[in-house]
Design a protein around this motif. Structure first.
Motif, PDB file in Angstrom:
ATOM      1  N   SER A 187       3.725  -9.668   4.289  1.00 20.08           N
ATOM      2  CA  SER A 187       2.949  -8.477   5.029  1.00 20.08           C
ATOM      3  C   SER A 187       3.591  -7.054   4.526  1.00 20.08           C
ATOM      4  N   HIS A 188       4.558  -6.970   3.517  1.00 19.74           N
ATOM      5  CA  HIS A 188       4.924  -5.471   3.007  1.00 19.74           C
ATOM      6  C   HIS A 188       5.265  -5.831   1.629  1.00 19.74           C
ATOM      7  N   LEU A 189       4.648  -5.117   0.778  1.00 20.93           N
ATOM      8  CA  LEU A 189       4.617  -5.074  -0.735  1.00 20.93           C
ATOM      9  C   LEU A 189       5.046  -3.557  -1.104  1.00 20.93           C
ATOM     10  N   THR A 190       6.380  -3.612  -1.810  1.00 23.94           N
ATOM     11  CA  THR A 190       6.540  -2.391  -2.350  1.00 23.94           C
ATOM     12  C   THR A 190       6.687  -2.508  -4.012  1.00 23.94           C
ATOM     13  N   ILE A 191       5.952  -1.763  -4.918  1.00 24.60           N
ATOM     14  CA  ILE A 191       6.464  -1.738  -6.172  1.00 24.60           C
ATOM     15  C   ILE A 191       6.685  -0.327  -6.871  1.00 24.60           C
ATOM     16  N   PHE A 192       7.780  -0.165  -7.262  1.00 24.36           N
ATOM     17  CA  PHE A 192       8.379   1.172  -7.546  1.00 24.36           C
ATOM     18  C   PHE A 192       8.671   1.229  -9.125  1.00 24.36           C
ATOM     19  N   MET A 193       8.039   2.292  -9.486  1.00 22.99           N
ATOM     20  CA  MET A 193       8.374   2.623 -10.982  1.00 22.99           C
ATOM     21  C   MET A 193       7.865   1.633 -12.189  1.00 22.99           C
ATOM     22  N   SER A 194       6.791   1.303 -12.304  1.00 19.17           N
ATOM     23  CA  SER A 194       6.479   0.472 -13.211  1.00 19.17           C
ATOM     24  C   SER A 194       5.246   1.015 -14.127  1.00 19.17           C
ATOM     25  N   GLN A 195       5.512   0.880 -15.320  1.00 17.50           N
ATOM     26  CA  GLN A 195       4.446   1.115 -16.427  1.00 17.50           C
ATOM     27  C   GLN A 195       3.452   0.187 -16.752  1.00 17.50           C
ATOM     28  N   GLU A 196       3.704  -0.920 -15.981  1.00 22.68           N
ATOM     29  CA  GLU A 196       2.882  -2.212 -16.373  1.00 22.68           C
ATOM     30  C   GLU A 196       1.730  -2.488 -15.186  1.00 22.68           C
ATOM     31  N   VAL A 197       2.054  -1.899 -14.224  1.00 21.66           N
ATOM     32  CA  VAL A 197       0.872  -1.960 -13.229  1.00 21.66           C
ATOM     33  C   VAL A 197      -0.298  -0.933 -13.546  1.00 21.66           C
ATOM     34  N   THR A 198      -1.242  -1.504 -13.523  1.00 19.48           N
ATOM     35  CA  THR A 198      -2.575  -0.741 -13.745  1.00 19.48           C
ATOM     36  C   THR A 198      -3.582  -1.064 -12.461  1.00 19.48           C
ATOM     37  N   GLY A 199      -4.677  -0.078 -12.526  1.00 20.07           N
ATOM     38  CA  GLY A 199      -5.697  -0.072 -11.313  1.00 20.07           C
ATOM     39  C   GLY A 199      -6.535  -1.479 -11.237  1.00 20.07           C
ATOM     40  N   ILE A 200      -6.730  -1.949 -12.410  1.00 19.62           N
ATOM     41  CA  ILE A 200      -7.396  -3.485 -12.443  1.00 19.62           C
ATOM     42  C   ILE A 200      -6.338  -4.483 -11.762  1.00 19.62           C
ATOM     43  N   PHE A 201      -5.250  -4.241 -12.329  1.00 23.85           N
ATOM     44  CA  PHE A 201      -4.176  -5.279 -11.440  1.00 23.85           C
ATOM     45  C   PHE A 201      -4.101  -5.101 -10.040  1.00 23.85           C
ATOM     46  N   VAL A 202      -4.134  -3.974  -9.556  1.00 23.56           N
ATOM     47  CA  VAL A 202      -4.095  -3.734  -8.041  1.00 23.56           C
ATOM     48  C   VAL A 202      -5.304  -4.256  -7.270  1.00 23.56           C
ATOM     49  N   GLU A 203      -6.471  -4.097  -8.131  1.00 28.66           N
ATOM     50  CA  GLU A 203      -7.873  -4.446  -7.556  1.00 28.66           C
ATOM     51  C   GLU A 203      -7.751  -6.115  -7.362  1.00 28.66           C
ATOM     52  N   ALA A 204      -7.146  -6.738  -8.423  1.00 30.83           N
ATOM     53  CA  ALA A 204      -7.078  -8.249  -8.401  1.00 30.83           C
ATOM     54  C   ALA A 204      -5.833  -8.795  -7.409  1.00 30.83           C
ATOM     55  N   LEU A 205      -4.968  -7.982  -7.410  1.00 31.96           N
ATOM     56  CA  LEU A 205      -3.922  -8.374  -6.290  1.00 31.96           C
ATOM     57  C   LEU A 205      -4.197  -8.406  -5.023  1.00 31.96           C
ATOM     58  N   LEU A 206      -4.770  -7.330  -4.292  1.00 33.63           N
ATOM     59  CA  LEU A 206      -4.895  -7.182  -2.978  1.00 33.63           C
ATOM     60  C   LEU A 206      -5.846  -8.051  -2.280  1.00 33.63           C
ATOM     61  N   PRO A 207      -6.794  -8.685  -2.992  1.00 29.57           N
ATOM     62  CA  PRO A 207      -7.724  -9.728  -2.282  1.00 29.57           C
ATOM     63  C   PRO A 207      -6.705 -10.752  -1.831  1.00 29.57           C
ATOM     64  N   LEU A 208      -5.718 -11.160  -2.585  1.00 30.09           N
ATOM     65  CA  LEU A 208      -4.685 -12.323  -2.503  1.00 30.09           C
ATOM     66  C   LEU A 208      -3.919 -12.244  -1.227  1.00 30.09           C
ATOM     67  N   LEU A 209      -3.928 -10.808  -0.601  1.00 32.33           N
ATOM     68  CA  LEU A 209      -2.909 -10.859   0.291  1.00 32.33           C
ATOM     69  C   LEU A 209      -3.642 -10.193   1.722  1.00 32.33           C
ATOM     70  N   PRO A 210      -4.294 -10.880   2.171  1.00 30.35           N
ATOM     71  CA  PRO A 210      -5.264 -10.414   3.348  1.00 30.35           C
ATOM     72  C   PRO A 210      -4.436  -9.817   4.526  1.00 30.35           C
ATOM     73  N   ARG A 211      -2.887 -10.420   4.669  1.00 31.69           N
ATOM     74  CA  ARG A 211      -2.193 -10.227   5.921  1.00 31.69           C
ATOM     75  C   ARG A 211      -1.457  -9.113   5.692  1.00 31.69           C
ATOM     76  N   LEU A 212      -1.486  -8.382   4.608  1.00 29.15           N
ATOM     77  CA  LEU A 212      -0.635  -7.192   4.169  1.00 29.15           C
ATOM     78  C   LEU A 212      -0.760  -6.069   5.302  1.00 29.15           C
ATOM     79  N   ARG A 213       0.128  -5.620   5.537  1.00 26.87           N
ATOM     80  CA  ARG A 213       0.287  -4.423   6.590  1.00 26.87           C
ATOM     81  C   ARG A 213       1.168  -3.325   6.183  1.00 26.87           C
ATOM     82  N   GLY A 214       1.707  -3.401   5.062  1.00 24.61           N
ATOM     83  CA  GLY A 214       2.313  -2.335   4.335  1.00 24.61           C
ATOM     84  C   GLY A 214       2.232  -2.237   2.885  1.00 24.61           C
ATOM     85  N   LEU A 215       1.915  -1.512   2.298  1.00 22.22           N
ATOM     86  CA  LEU A 215       1.497  -1.148   0.912  1.00 22.22           C
ATOM     87  C   LEU A 215       2.268   0.219   0.202  1.00 22.22           C
TER      88      LEU A 215
END
Length: 456
Positions: A187-215
């Motif tokens: 329900s809560h995901l934090t990604i702090f300080m990464s050069q590897e995270v891209t916009g495409i990655f975020v768009e692919a990741l979030l549909p897999l986490l429908p119960r997310l309440r904290g991002l």
């Protein structure tokens, strides 16, 4: 006759739950029954900090709490939280092997572990011991791992909260596969300080986490805030906590297509503002204009001397809008004038926690500006001692007493490594007491305070 020494252990445990720190150690020395009653509280949280690392001497000096757990396995049943903030080194970049062995053995027998915090250079040696922890729900790790170590992380499938600090490509690459195993619990995901995270990655990741309440996606320059906002509003519309970074390299938005946040359940918003141009002020204004449900707002800027924009202040609790009362406001690493403080005080009448740089030399004018905040109980100075040349003025006892007398409900002031607490005395009026204060090293600035965290 009932005495303190023959009280039922369950009663003693309930009493001792309200005590912490060295007081628990002192209680354990009172009697055998007190020792038996305090052990569950004493070992519920096992921490290892820089102070312990400096004094660690396994050959006859200070031992680690993990060696105690290894030597007394019966105590491990009480351990719920393990926080490893620092590790002892025997050489530059080399963690003490005995410490790693003790910690791995202790972690293996802590079957009731619910939360785990681990700093740099330690986690790889502990991944094997983390397996099989069916009650593990919260994990905060320094995620600089290899591909094989990232695969081991995927076997942990019970998490409700996951924080990844400085994750490498191997961890980011495996996160989408890991998310498929966590989609029912996380329900809560934090990604702090990464050069590897891209916009495409975020768009692919979030549909897999429908119960997310904290991002919270902070310090990831390849993930533009516009993409993060769009992905969050599209795939996780029930978010209650949201944090992101606005970078210099983000292309300026069209005046006809400004980004907006449409998250009706959002209660906590934190924005890391890197640019200092007027275009950024327009961007921030567009982000805040549609938010009427916030109870916590945190804004962090990149320039200590930058006066915060009036257009942004005007959208914090606008006077004519129907909004949920703002309870906590933090304005970090920026210049806040007395006039701005007065404007905020006149609009945020229900404010309970205020975190801003305190103008020590203008403390009377500042106190007058916040005196209308009848619900304010905690004031935190977030000014940087190194932001200006020469010694920085510190808050004196008389200043604290004056502020607490002017603000009826103000009981706690944090400034310059001290926490001042006040209480009313019938004979002496307001009495203030200072004590050392050290912020939680593992809690990020953008995270909600415990009293303002929002359940899933």
């Amino acid at each position: 006759m009932v005495t303190a020494d023959n009280l039922n252990l369950d009663v003693l445990e309930l009493i001792f739950a309200f005590i912490s720190g060295n007081d628990l150690v002192a209680i354990s020395s009172v009697s055998k029954s007190f020792l038996a009653g305090v052990i569950p509280c004493l070992y519920a949280t096992v921490s290892f900090t820089a102070k312990h690392a400096k004094r660690y001497r396994p050959e006859g000096g200070m031992i680690s709490p993990f060696l105690t757990l290894r030597n007394h396995p019966d105590l491990a049943v009480h351990v719920r939280h393990i926080d490893i903030h620092c590790a002892p080194f025997i050489a530059v970049g080399q963690v003490h092997p005995k410490f790693l062995s003790e910690t791995a053995d202790a972690l293996r027998i802590c079957k009731n572990l619910t939360s785990f915090v681990c700093g740099p250079r330690v986690l790889p040696a502990l991944l094997g011991s983390l397996q099989g922890k069916e009650r593990l729900q919260d994990m905060h790790i320094y995620a600089a791992l290899t591909a094989a170590q990232g695969e081991m992380l995927q076997k942990i499938t019970t998490l409700r909260s996951l924080t990844l600090d400085y994750p490498t490509w191997n961890v980011i690459d495996s996160l989408t596969r890991w998310a498929q195993s966590l989609q029912r619990t996380l329900s809560h995901l934090t990604i702090f300080m990464s050069q590897e995270v891209t916009g495409i990655f975020v768009e692919a990741l979030l549909p897999l986490l429908p119960r997310l309440r904290g991002l919270h996606v902070i310090g990831c320059p390849k993930a533009p805030h516009t993409v993060v906002i769009k992905a969050a509003t599209t795939h996780t519309p029930s978010l209650k906590e949201f944090s992101f970074t606005v970078f210099e390299n983000t292309p300026p938005p069209s005046l006809f297509c400004l980004p907006t946040i449409t998250l009706p359940s959002l209660r906590h918003l934190a924005i890391d503002v890197r640019p200092t141009t007027d275009v950024t002020a327009v961007t921030l204004s567009s982000l805040l204009v549609s938010l009427t449900s916030l109870s916590t707002l945190v804004l962090k800027f990149a320039d200590h001397q930058l006066p915060i924009w009036s257009s942004v202040i005007d959208l914090i609790a606008p006077p004519n809008a129907v909004t949920v009362p703002l309870k906590r406001l933090a304005l970090m690493d920026c210049a806040v004038s007395i006039d701005i403080v007065g404007k905020l005080s006149s609009r945020c009448k229900e404010l309970e926690v205020l975190e801003i740089p305190l103008p020590i030399k203008e403390i009377q004018a500042f106190t007058t500006a916040i005196s209308s905040l009848k619900e304010l109980h905690t004031l935190t100075d977030v000014g940087d001692a190194h932001a200006s040349h020469g010694p920085r003025a510190t808050l004196a006892r008389n200043d604290v007493k004056y502020m607490m007398q002017a603000c009826a409900n103000l009981k706690t002031i944090v400034s310059d490594g001290r926490m001042w607490t006040g209480r009313s005395n019938y004979f002496f009026g307001t009495m203030v007491t200072p004590q050392r204060y050290k912020a939680n090293a593992t809690q990020h600035w953008f995270s909600p305070l415990k009293e303002y965290s929002y359940p899933s």
